[in-house]
Design a protein around this motif. Sequence first.
Motif, PDB file in Angstrom:
ATOM      1  N   ALA B 327       5.751  22.708  11.602  1.00  0.00           N
ATOM      2  CA  ALA B 327       6.713  23.489  12.384  1.00  0.00           C
ATOM      3  C   ALA B 327       7.123  22.737  13.648  1.00  0.00           C
ATOM      4  CB  ALA B 327       6.125  24.848  12.735  1.00  0.00           C
ATOM      5  N   ALA B 328       6.162  22.064  14.268  1.00  0.00           N
ATOM      6  CA  ALA B 328       6.476  21.290  15.478  1.00  0.00           C
ATOM      7  C   ALA B 328       7.416  20.133  15.135  1.00  0.00           C
ATOM      8  CB  ALA B 328       5.188  20.772  16.111  1.00  0.00           C
ATOM      9  N   LEU B 329       7.159  19.475  14.005  1.00  0.00           N
ATOM     10  CA  LEU B 329       8.033  18.382  13.568  1.00  0.00           C
ATOM     11  C   LEU B 329       9.427  18.918  13.198  1.00  0.00           C
ATOM     12  CD1 LEU B 329       5.455  16.428  11.362  1.00  0.00           C
ATOM     13  CD2 LEU B 329       6.359  15.726  13.602  1.00  0.00           C
ATOM     14  N   LEU B 330       9.450  20.096  12.592  1.00  0.00           N
ATOM     15  CA  LEU B 330      10.734  20.730  12.250  1.00  0.00           C
ATOM     16  C   LEU B 330      11.522  21.045  13.515  1.00  0.00           C
ATOM     17  CD1 LEU B 330      12.751  22.165  10.340  1.00  0.00           C
ATOM     18  CD2 LEU B 330      11.299  24.204  10.490  1.00  0.00           C
ATOM     19  N   LEU B 331      10.839  21.599  14.493  1.00  0.00           N
ATOM     20  CA  LEU B 331      11.531  21.972  15.729  1.00  0.00           C
ATOM     21  C   LEU B 331      12.113  20.737  16.429  1.00  0.00           C
ATOM     22  CD1 LEU B 331      12.359  24.338  17.470  1.00  0.00           C
ATOM     23  CD2 LEU B 331      10.181  24.172  18.677  1.00  0.00           C
ATOM     24  N   GLN B 332      11.369  19.625  16.383  1.00  0.00           N
ATOM     25  CA  GLN B 332      11.914  18.371  16.929  1.00  0.00           C
ATOM     26  C   GLN B 332      13.207  17.997  16.221  1.00  0.00           C
ATOM     27  OE1 GLN B 332       8.718  15.589  16.341  1.00  0.00           O
ATOM     28  NE2 GLN B 332       7.717  16.072  18.307  1.00  0.00           N
ATOM     29  N   ARG B 333      13.190  18.063  14.895  1.00  0.00           N
ATOM     30  CA  ARG B 333      14.381  17.705  14.112  1.00  0.00           C
ATOM     31  C   ARG B 333      15.550  18.630  14.427  1.00  0.00           C
ATOM     32  NH1 ARG B 333      10.171  15.519  11.516  1.00  0.00           N
ATOM     33  NH2 ARG B 333      10.608  13.783  10.089  1.00  0.00           N
ATOM     34  N   LEU B 334      15.241  19.921  14.537  1.00  0.00           N
ATOM     35  CA  LEU B 334      16.307  20.894  14.794  1.00  0.00           C
ATOM     36  C   LEU B 334      16.917  20.677  16.174  1.00  0.00           C
ATOM     37  CD1 LEU B 334      14.619  24.066  13.244  1.00  0.00           C
ATOM     38  CD2 LEU B 334      16.611  22.824  12.331  1.00  0.00           C
ATOM     39  N   LEU B 335      16.057  20.446  17.154  1.00  0.00           N
ATOM     40  CA  LEU B 335      16.581  20.249  18.515  1.00  0.00           C
ATOM     41  C   LEU B 335      17.341  18.932  18.630  1.00  0.00           C
ATOM     42  CD1 LEU B 335      13.594  21.637  20.622  1.00  0.00           C
ATOM     43  CD2 LEU B 335      15.874  22.671  20.353  1.00  0.00           C
ATOM     44  N   TYR B 336      16.918  17.937  17.842  1.00  0.00           N
ATOM     45  CA  TYR B 336      17.647  16.660  17.830  1.00  0.00           C
ATOM     46  C   TYR B 336      19.042  16.855  17.236  1.00  0.00           C
ATOM     47  CZ  TYR B 336      19.162  12.000  16.504  1.00  0.00           C
ATOM     48  OH  TYR B 336      19.901  10.866  16.358  1.00  0.00           O
ATOM     49  N   ASN B 337      19.119  17.539  16.091  1.00  0.00           N
ATOM     50  CA  ASN B 337      20.400  17.708  15.397  1.00  0.00           C
ATOM     51  C   ASN B 337      21.284  18.806  15.981  1.00  0.00           C
ATOM     52  OD1 ASN B 337      20.571  15.832  13.074  1.00  0.00           O
ATOM     53  ND2 ASN B 337      18.627  16.765  12.508  1.00  0.00           N
ATOM     54  N   PHE B 338      20.655  19.803  16.575  1.00  0.00           N
ATOM     55  CA  PHE B 338      21.411  20.954  17.091  1.00  0.00           C
ATOM     56  C   PHE B 338      21.021  21.233  18.534  1.00  0.00           C
ATOM     57  CE2 PHE B 338      20.760  21.293  12.531  1.00  0.00           C
ATOM     58  CZ  PHE B 338      22.066  21.409  12.073  1.00  0.00           C
ATOM     59  N   PRO B 339      21.362  20.316  19.423  1.00  0.00           N
ATOM     60  CA  PRO B 339      20.998  20.510  20.827  1.00  0.00           C
ATOM     61  C   PRO B 339      21.812  21.653  21.442  1.00  0.00           C
ATOM     62  CG  PRO B 339      22.423  18.587  20.604  1.00  0.00           C
ATOM     63  CD  PRO B 339      22.145  19.077  19.211  1.00  0.00           C
ATOM     64  N   PRO B 340      21.289  22.256  22.499  1.00  0.00           N
ATOM     65  CA  PRO B 340      22.035  23.337  23.141  1.00  0.00           C
ATOM     66  C   PRO B 340      23.227  22.794  23.931  1.00  0.00           C
ATOM     67  CG  PRO B 340      20.047  22.870  24.388  1.00  0.00           C
ATOM     68  CD  PRO B 340      20.001  21.996  23.172  1.00  0.00           C
ATOM     69  N   GLN B 341      24.102  23.682  24.321  1.00  0.00           N
ATOM     70  CA  GLN B 341      25.216  23.279  25.188  1.00  0.00           C
ATOM     71  C   GLN B 341      24.659  22.891  26.552  1.00  0.00           C
ATOM     72  OE1 GLN B 341      27.818  26.747  24.537  1.00  0.00           O
ATOM     73  NE2 GLN B 341      29.373  25.267  23.919  1.00  0.00           N
ATOM     74  N   PRO B 342      25.416  22.074  27.287  1.00  0.00           N
ATOM     75  CA  PRO B 342      24.924  21.648  28.605  1.00  0.00           C
ATOM     76  C   PRO B 342      24.566  22.862  29.472  1.00  0.00           C
ATOM     77  CG  PRO B 342      26.968  20.508  28.042  1.00  0.00           C
ATOM     78  CD  PRO B 342      26.751  21.536  26.980  1.00  0.00           C
ATOM     79  N   ASP B 343      23.591  22.682  30.325  1.00  0.00           N
ATOM     80  CA  ASP B 343      23.157  23.718  31.267  1.00  0.00           C
ATOM     81  C   ASP B 343      22.501  24.927  30.599  1.00  0.00           C
ATOM     82  OD1 ASP B 343      24.241  22.180  33.336  1.00  0.00           O
ATOM     83  OD2 ASP B 343      26.218  23.064  32.995  1.00  0.00           O
ATOM     84  N   THR B 344      22.094  24.762  29.316  1.00  0.00           N
ATOM     85  CA  THR B 344      21.355  25.853  28.680  1.00  0.00           C
ATOM     86  C   THR B 344      19.899  25.766  29.130  1.00  0.00           C
ATOM     87  OG1 THR B 344      22.791  25.713  26.758  1.00  0.00           O
ATOM     88  CG2 THR B 344      20.726  26.895  26.461  1.00  0.00           C
ATOM     89  N   ASP B 345      19.317  26.919  29.368  1.00  0.00           N
ATOM     90  CA  ASP B 345      17.913  26.999  29.745  1.00  0.00           C
ATOM     91  C   ASP B 345      17.085  26.886  28.458  1.00  0.00           C
ATOM     92  OD1 ASP B 345      15.453  27.599  30.701  1.00  0.00           O
ATOM     93  OD2 ASP B 345      16.009  29.546  31.578  1.00  0.00           O
ATOM     94  N   LEU B 346      16.237  25.869  28.362  1.00  0.00           N
ATOM     95  CA  LEU B 346      15.435  25.667  27.149  1.00  0.00           C
ATOM     96  C   LEU B 346      14.627  26.916  26.823  1.00  0.00           C
ATOM     97  CD1 LEU B 346      14.459  23.733  24.900  1.00  0.00           C
ATOM     98  CD2 LEU B 346      12.637  23.004  26.437  1.00  0.00           C
TER      99      LEU B 346
END
Lengths: 421, 421
Positions: B327-346
């Motif tokens: 799940a941690a590796l998946l989340l890395q992949r998802l955040l890499y491919n689908f980053p939030p818009q600028p100024d989004t609070d993580l």
Amino acid sequence: MGAQAEKWVLMVTARTPTNIAVIKYWGKRDEKLILPINDSISVTLDPNHLCTTTTVSVSPSFVEDRMWLNGKEISLQGGRFQSCLREIRARANDVEDEKRGIKINKEDWQKLHLHIASYNNFPTAAGLASSAAGLACLVFSLAKLMNLKEDNSQLSAIARQGSGSACRSLYGGFVKWIMGKEENGSDSLAVQLADEKHWDELVIIIAVVSARQKETSSTSGMRDTVETSALIQHRAKEVVPKRIIEMENAIQNRDFASFARLACTDSNQFHAVCLDTYPPIFYMNDTSHRIISCVEKWNRAEETPQVAYTFDAGPNAVMIARDRKTAALLLQRLLYNFPPQPDTDLDRYVIGDKSILKDAGIKDMKDVEALVGPPETKGNIVGEKSKGDVSYFICTRPGGGPVVLSDETQALLDPLTGLPK
Amino acid sequence: MGAQAEKWVLMVTARTPTNIAVIKYWGKRDEKLILPINDSISVTLDPNHLCTTTTVSVSPSFVEDRMWLNGKEISLQGGRFQSCLREIRARANDVEDEKRGIKINKEDWQKLHLHIASYNNFPTAAGLASSAAGLACLVFSLAKLMNLKEDNSQLSAIARQGSGSACRSLYGGFVKWIMGKEENGSDSLAVQLADEKHWDELVIIIAVVSARQKETSSTSGMRDTVETSALIQHRAKEVVPKRIIEMENAIQNRDFASFARLACTDSNQFHAVCLDTYPPIFYMNDTSHRIISCVEKWNRAEETPQVAYTFDAGPNAVMIARDRKTAALLLQRLLYNFPPQPDTDLDRYVIGDKSILKDAGIKDMKDVEALVGPPETKGNIVGEKSKGDVSYFICTRPGGGPVVLSDETQALLDPLTGLPK
């Protein structure tokens, strides 16, 4: 061969249309012979707008078979080219050009080498069936060069071995690829259901959604579908046979409502079995979906379907309008929903038969910008208007089959050297 | 009733999970009773992250049945609410609160009116099965208020009449909705296959792709599919029954490879029959497709599937990872491919179980920006990185079934007035 044997180059140039299936071919029962798991039916597109031109030439001076596609040399080693070349050479006959003193005996064809140049007037591998027109043109032009006695239906069985859907490009108008029963594929060939004059009100508008190379080739895509989809056999055995009969009737009777329903549902089902493949294959994208919504909303708002749509192995939409008037209304809707990017030349954004644009009352970009939303989308927007989702539109119609171009200026090879001009 | 009859308000508050089908329900054989054309299997999602909380209350002072959803009053006149209310009232029993001197006789329930308040901790109608959790919670809390003797399985048959998939929210863990055979629907109910502790390594990450209201409701969508798809009956009769058996075995044996293959192929087939509907229904969009590609590429690069995906009637992806590490590796992949818009609070971009984010080594947006492409996409990009295609991610896991919340501070209605707090 004559005395000047080493010098002459004998050429034939032909033009062959592409075609769009309205009952889809997807899935082979024999990978090598390219035998399908169901019949399919297509409409041939007017070669004035979408076609392949191929020049084939033979000369004792050629040292190997060579081919150029869109000006770039490509390998002829692929099994599909080799199948076609072998099948045609096996049927070659004596050829004589008395004026030039050239005589090729039947058996010479096994030794003589060929130069082939082919050119598509549309993007290759963008889901516009370039391989269909290409292989059909190769087979047709070689058959003329080598003086084959076979008719176009018999030639279609050869073209089929190059690229399945190529067999349907041997005829104009409305064409059926009969799947056949024989193990050797001899009865898997194309027949003409009706020529292009039979139903000449139809107008075709193609939205080229993306000219990028597609991700999954048809060949590997349909193999994966046959291997993994739990729905494809039901489609091939239970659904398509009924639709083939219905579509033949719809074409015979120029019954546009039935034609549209069958074309749309069969396109959707083809994409459904792609999605049912594992891993899933997506050919349509959000723009394709929005085009479908646009057409479906309009069709529902009218009493009877105005436009049919069909999508091949790519995101491009092929829309078939019932008549010219409908096509003009369709083009207005398309340009309203899918305007070009700023500074696009309208003349390059709508290509092909420009008279549809004229009928739509659109002369320049100002007319495009002045378009208002069609009544059926009032308060029910198809999606955000997003500029540039469509690369360009091609206006065309059902068209004729392969022809030999006797005007030598249209040849793609130099008549003296046999190399690309 | 006691002397202070006109003053008292009796309340029950309950919390019910949502669920995600891994073998899909799509198509009814009876629209009114909500009887499906095939069995389905779901995973219950941890109610700590996704749930409905409902307070039901009764008082002789109430003059009509009223309901508030997420703070806004809604009509209870719909046939589905009325079905549930009628079925529950018919099974109501005597209720006594000795301390407060309240006694309600069985037959009083036909006359007494109810106030109901319900709250989803996730977007309504965004394809996250809000109606499932909502109707399940309504039935469960009313059953407690009215002292029903029925077990959760019997209650599930009532919830089913409110919203089909609601019946699967009466249990935690892994749940099967048996389609049943009876015409009156009495045997169409949910059973628990295994509780959430049976397979507690699984981690679930939901990509909320769009929180817009969906275009086609499940109700009308599945009706259209049953009426127009040429593939749905084959799916229901031939494909799903085998998959149900295989999925039960996969869950029993915690066989992740089979679980993943079945969940993915069944999700894809559900969307395939939607596409085979006329007019076609598209629930997935380009972002959904890119998420699938991302997961499929990774699964193929590994020796065995790491992650399963499934999509309901909307574009949101529900991904099930084999364990926390994956799940941690998946989340890395998802955040890499689908980053939030600028100024989004993580902190608002990844919600739910934040420990997965910690395991992925991501503390802030700088860590997201520093992510590098995973090895399986080297030179083979999933698609352009486009910020904002995903609204947010929810990290969760399989969770427990409905519970009564005895802490009165969690009630959504005021204990004195019976109106929303």
